[in-house]
Design an enzyme around this catalytic site. Structure first.
Site, short mmCIF file in Angstrom:
data_model
loop_
_atom_site.label_atom_id
_atom_site.label_comp_id
_atom_site.label_asym_id
_atom_site.label_seq_id
_atom_site.Cartn_x
_atom_site.Cartn_y
_atom_site.Cartn_z
CB SER A 198 62.54 59.71 23.04
OG SER A 198 62.60 61.12 23.15
N GLY A 199 65.54 58.80 23.16
CA GLY A 199 66.94 59.13 22.89
C GLY A 199 67.21 58.91 21.42
CB ALA A 204 66.33 53.55 23.00
CG ASP A 225 73.89 59.74 30.19
OD1 ASP A 225 74.33 60.91 30.25
OD2 ASP A 225 72.97 59.42 29.43
#
Length: 527
Positions: free
Chosen positions: A25-26, A29, A146
């Site tokens: 999870s972020g 999203a 990232d």
């Protein structure tokens, strides 16, 4: 005769996918495992909330197009994408071995990290594959932006692939390596973020990934990025103002580092040079002596995957069976629930859900080890105001020596805004505001004192810095550095009553930076 499922195209029908456990999870999203019935295959689906995502659909589509053109054994395969209500669903290959971060956490939890988390051969094997993937991306005009252990995935056969769970981490240059590949988008995770990405002055290129790669090398050995214990703004300040981190940075028990040799340390120091031009390319790093220690994927399969948690151990279960494309919410206990506004409370499902004891909702907050909290991971471009000094005195002339007094307008003053919101509440917990003065020069080289208040517990360093920019009092390029130093003062006001720092916006023309005269510098003080 039934059609071979492998020959079928990937479905863009939501009903063909049975959503299962949450595996990541972020801020905008959630990644879930899913079963694609027509293909008879388990996949990973990244569900991006388009309402929170600040990138335009056109830009997202360009980036998805770039992802679809990536075909490399060290890049996670992208299958298809489609929109479901207010979400964009990306269907990708599911690697059952999980991420390298999962393995790190598993090893640390079992207390098997006292002499280092992963040995040099394992680190070299994993990172060599990551470099192969980065070299491919960079040659094709793409920056990942990232790179970290959480985005390095392992297959059950020991294969290593870079995931792009940031979605817009890919920015295509159309494959034309000669095009200008300098970005000014603030994307990434602070602990792994290169200094030039934080500063946003000259932009950045592929070398930003090399810095992140160096931080990741430290992470694989020690179990965490060097500044992982600090809040995001502190990380930014430490990265910009300190010498580059090393294997020892932030590690209390130096005994755990004894087994790591000179070639490993040298490789890290090459990656973590503040001047991006001095960092090696991915292709150059592949020739480094350290990677002679790398082995094959069978080695990883045997030595590393056996120490990895199973997918069921990694998964976060969803409290209600997902019968629709409702939104997921993370709860205080770390679990996941489907949002109540996506179903009929009078239905059988609704009544059953309401009757169950549910965990309280919590506001979305992402820890420093995940995402920069006030920056959407799908790249938001910082806008620099056209008239930076619109609200400042503008007489022509030479550099002034006496500061002009300027106050942050009441409409923009964070402390006053907070007071207005809480007026009449009778709260006895209000903390005393800290009065501050930011002294810096405007575009006409005049010295100005900008006075404002900061209320701990209500205001944030990022928020106040943004207010100063919105009011035309600070150059947009100085957002990060002003916020970082404000954070430094409000965290320890007794020991940090005044700080002088270099501005990212720099100096104009032939001016020479001078911290005493505040040319190219600013001073923040408690008044």
């Amino acid at each position: 005769m039934s059609e071979d499922s492998s020959a079928l195209p990937w479905s863009i029908n939501r009903d063909d996918y049975e959503l299962q456990e949450v595996i990541g999870s972020g801020a905008t999203a959630v990644v879930q495992a899913a079963y694609c019935a027509p293909k008879k295959e388990k996949v990973a689906i990244k569900r991006i909330n388009l309402e929170k995502c600040q990138t335009s659909m056109d830009e997202l589509l360009k980036e998805i197009q770039a992802m679809s053109q990536c075909h490399h054994p060290n890049i996670v395969s992208y299958y298809t994408s489609f929109v479901v209500k207010d979400e964009l669903w990306l269907v990708m290959k599911l690697l059952s071995g999980g991420s390298v971060l999962d393995i790190i956490k598993h090893i640390v939890a079992k207390g098997e990290h006292k002499s280092g988390v992963l040995d040099e051969s394992t680190i070299a094997t994993i990172l060599r594959e990551v470099l192969e993937g980065l070299e491919y991306l960079h040659k094709n005009g793409q920056i990942h932006r990232d790179v970290k252990a959480g985005n390095i995935l392992l297959g059950e056969d020991g294969s290593v692939q870079i995931a792009d769970f940031g979605v817009s981490a890919f920015l295509a240059t159309g494959g034309d390596i000669t095009r200008n590949k300098v970005r000014k988008t603030f994307v990434g995770t602070p602990c792994w973020m290169a200094p030039e990405v934080m500063e946003q002055v000259r932009g950045y290129d592929f070398k930003a990934d090399i810095w992140s790669f160096g931080i990741t090398a430290i992470e694989l050995a020690t179990g965490a990025a060097p500044y992982h214990k600090y809040p995001p703004m502190k990380v930014l300040m430490l990265t910009l103002q300190n010498d580059p981190p090393s294997l020892e940075t932030g590690v209390q028990d130096k005994e755990m580092l004894k087994k790591y040799g000179k070639s490993f340390r040298k490789m890290i120091s090459l990656c973590l040079q503040k001047d991006p031009e001095k960092r090696p390319t991915a292709a150059e790093l592949l020739r480094h002596k350290f990677f002679q220690k790398a082995k094959n994927k069978e080695f990883l399969q045997e030595k590393t995957l056996q120490r990895a948690p199973t997918i069921s151990e990694r998964a976060k279960k969803v409290r209600r069976v997902p019968g629709s494309s409702g939104r997921l919410h993370k709860t205080e206990d770390g679990g996941w629930e489907w949002s109540d506004d996506e179903f009929d409370e009078e239905s059988e499902e609704g009544k059953a859900a309401i009757s169950q004891l549910r965990s309280p909702r919590v506001k979305e907050s992402i820890s420093n080890s995940e995402l920069f909290p006030t920056t959407d991971p799908v790249g938001t471009l910082l806008q620099v105001p056209e008239q930076i000094s619109a609200h400042l005195p503008q007489p022509a002339g030479q550099i002034a020596t006496q500061p002009t007094q300027v106050s942050l307008p009441p409409t923009a003053e964070p402390a006053k805004t907070a007071q207005a919101l809480s007026s009449g509440s009778g709260s006895q917990e209000t903390k005393i505001p800290i009065s501050l003065v930011l002294r810096l020069r405007n575009s006409k080289k005049e010295l100005n004192d900008i006075r404002f208040e900061f209320t701990p517990g209500r205001d944030t360093a990022e928020g106040v810095s943004q207010e100063l920019i919105s009011a035309g009092l600070v150059d947009g390029r100085d957002l990060v550095i002003v916020a970082a130093n404000l954070q430094k003062i409000v965290e320890e006001p007794q020991s940090n009553r005044s700080v002088t720092f270099k501005l990212a916006s720099g100096v104009e023309g032939s001016d020479i930076p001078d911290d005493g005269k505040l040319i190219g510098f600013a001073q923040l003080s408690i008044s």
